[in-house]
Design an enzyme around this catalytic site. Structure first.
Site, short mmCIF file in Angstrom:
data_model
loop_
_atom_site.label_atom_id
_atom_site.label_comp_id
_atom_site.label_asym_id
_atom_site.label_seq_id
_atom_site.Cartn_x
_atom_site.Cartn_y
_atom_site.Cartn_z
CG MET A 203 40.50 48.37 39.83
SD MET A 203 42.05 48.33 38.91
CE MET A 203 43.25 48.85 40.15
CD GLU B 282 41.24 46.43 32.23
OE1 GLU B 282 42.18 46.02 31.52
OE2 GLU B 282 40.54 45.69 32.93
CB CYS C 175 29.69 47.65 40.09
SG CYS C 175 30.08 45.93 39.65
CE LYS D 130 35.18 54.30 39.42
NZ LYS D 130 34.44 53.57 38.39
CG ASN E 298 38.29 57.04 26.73
OD1 ASN E 298 37.82 55.90 26.73
ND2 ASN E 298 37.64 58.07 26.21
#
Length: 483
Positions: free
Chosen positions: A24, A233, A108, A147, A210
């Site tokens: 992040m 998050e 990203c 990723k 999720n």
């Protein structure tokens, strides 16, 4: 020793990590990684690093990797964004001694990634990605991982993953959203895409999307069959997510601030973390939100955190028996818990009158701002003080004609009906003039030709004179020879 590959790499080097903290930007720094590891995280990524900057700037390397060496912070994967095979590999070579693998960011979706041409905006350039991964797999002493975000079509996503595996990727993290799904439009991540990729490749796969609590992690592993689950998050709002706990916010905040004292990081990182941890509480205590935004020192942040703690403890002491959390939260606001981003419609409702009635800070409506100075932002209030007649009504803004090429405002006197940038390219290509933009390629070219021709005219008599002298000298020499 030969470097481990695939499942052996995940099992031995990454110690069969199931619980992963995502890379992040400005948020997965060393202090936060250490906090997360203390509360269940088994693998962490660095923030996304820019390969070009990492390669050329020694201070950038020291601030983001070299100066952060810590035995507790392993296993660790360093993530880079890049769009050039040589630059990516050279940067990775400088990082490989400080990590267990190097990750290529292909996920990203932000505008900065679009402008820089990296992240999810490379997902259509398979030839380039193959070259980058093949070269990295060949040159690096540590494995290369990727990723990615998914395509809308499951079949294309599977082919994409297989291409990366064939090129040399040893571990794949799949974020189950497309590059268009971000911010208020994020929506739900597709575990079906992730499951299809997991079945189609033989390398380890991590799932991302999720994940708000430990039960989500367990359900994701059960439904998709992935080797591990990555959280971003969810981890920021509850660093103890992988422990399956929902601790008091100030416990996590105080522990994090203690780690920051030992492993300093920019104040902006610390402030951002506290905004996430205290997110629900700061909706209640707006004044402290403003203080946290303004504070300039770590000591000041500690003071705000202490005041938030005291306010919450006082609220707990006055709590009535049987009282339930407000605003539809699963827990009281002083407990670490998920934050679900509202969709566009929900956001509009939040920012409307109902949001103001609930005491939640509402977004200022443009049509209301001009009529009520109290609703103006601070910057606009300053401009209003300097110029009392200034209006912020969008309907009164001048309408600009658009450039035929890119849509930016065009020059009013441009002969091509373009903005300056597009006009300059066309005028150069066609050797033309645009007086409106002060571009005189044609005029300068003609002046150059005129100067060159004048130089040739001046040189002609001189050459004639030199020729005559040479002929005369030859005749004299001939006569001398005859005599």
């Amino acid at each position: 020793m030969p470097k481990l590959r695939g499942v052996a790499f995940w099992r031995e080097t990454l110690r069969s990590a199931h619980y992963v903290v995502a890379p992040m930007v400005d948020q997965s720094e060393l202090a936060w990684r250490l906090l997360s590891r203390r509360h269940g995280a088994q693998l962490c990524y660095t923030p996304m690093l820019h390969a070009q900057v990492f390669l050329r700037d020694a201070n950038y390397r020291r601030e983001n990797l070299y100066g952060e060496a810590c035995p507790e912070d392993r296993p660790l994967i360093v993530q880079f964004c890049a769009n050039d095979p040589e630059v990516f590999v050279q940067a990775a070579l400088l990082a490989q001694d400080y990590c267990d693998a190097v990750d290529l960011n292909l996920g990203c979706p932000q505008m900065i990634a679009k402008r820089g041409h990296y992240g999810a905006f490379l997902q259509e350039e398979w030839d380039l990605l193959q070259r980058m991964i093949v070269l990295a797999d060949e040159k690096l002493s540590v494995p290369i991982t990727c990723k990615i975000r998914v395509f809308p079509e499951i079949a294309k996503t599977v082919k994409y993953a297989q291409m990366l595996e064939k090129a040399g990727c040893q571990l794949l993290t799949v974020h189950g959203r497309t590059k268009e799904q971000k911010g208020p439009l994020a929506g739900v991540a597709s575990w079906e895409h992730i499951q299809a990729v997991r079945k189609a490749v033989s390398i380890p796969v991590f799932a991302n999307g999720n994940i708000q609590c430990l039960s989500d992690v367990e359900e994701c592993i059960r439904k998709t069959g992935v080797h591990g689950v990555m959280s971003a998050e969810g981890n920021l709002h509850n660093p103890a997510l992988f422990e399956g706990r929902n601790p008091l916010v100030w416990e996590m905040a105080e522990e994090y601030l203690e780690i920051v004292q030992k492993y300093p990081c920019p104040l902006s990182y610390v402030r951002a973390h506290l905004f996430k941890l205290w997110h629900h509480t700061l909706q209640v205590y707006q004044q402290l939100r403003e203080e946290l935004a303004k504070v300039k020192t770590l000591e000041g942040i500690v003071d705000v955190n202490r005041e938030l703690k005291l306010r919450c403890q006082e609220e707990m002491a006055n709590q009535k028996e049987g009282e339930k959390p407000k605003e539809g939260l699963p827990f009281f606001h002083w407990i670490c818990q998920p934050y679900v981003r509202p969709g566009p419609k929900e956001r509009c409702k939040e920012n409307g009158a109902s949001g103001t009635e609930r005491g939640v800070r509402a977004k200022r409506a443009l049509e209301e701002e001009d009529g009520n100075p109290e609703l103006l932002s601070k910057n606009k209030q300053k401009k209003k003080l300097r110029n009392p007649n200034k209006s912020f009504d969008p309907s009164l803004k001048p309408k600009y004609a658009k450039c035929d090429q890119c849509g930016n405002p065009k020059g009013n006197k441009c002969v091509f009906n373009m903005c300056r940038g597009c006009c300059k390219k066309r005028a150069f290509r066609e050797t033309a003039d645009c007086p409106g933009h002060g571009l005189l390629f044609k005029t300068k070219y003609e002046k150059s030709l005129s100067w060159q021709s004048s130089q040739r005219v001046l040189q002609a008599p001189e050459l004639s004179r030199r020729g005559a002298v040479a002929v005369g000298e030859a005749a004299v020499l001939k006569e001398a020879g005859d005599s």
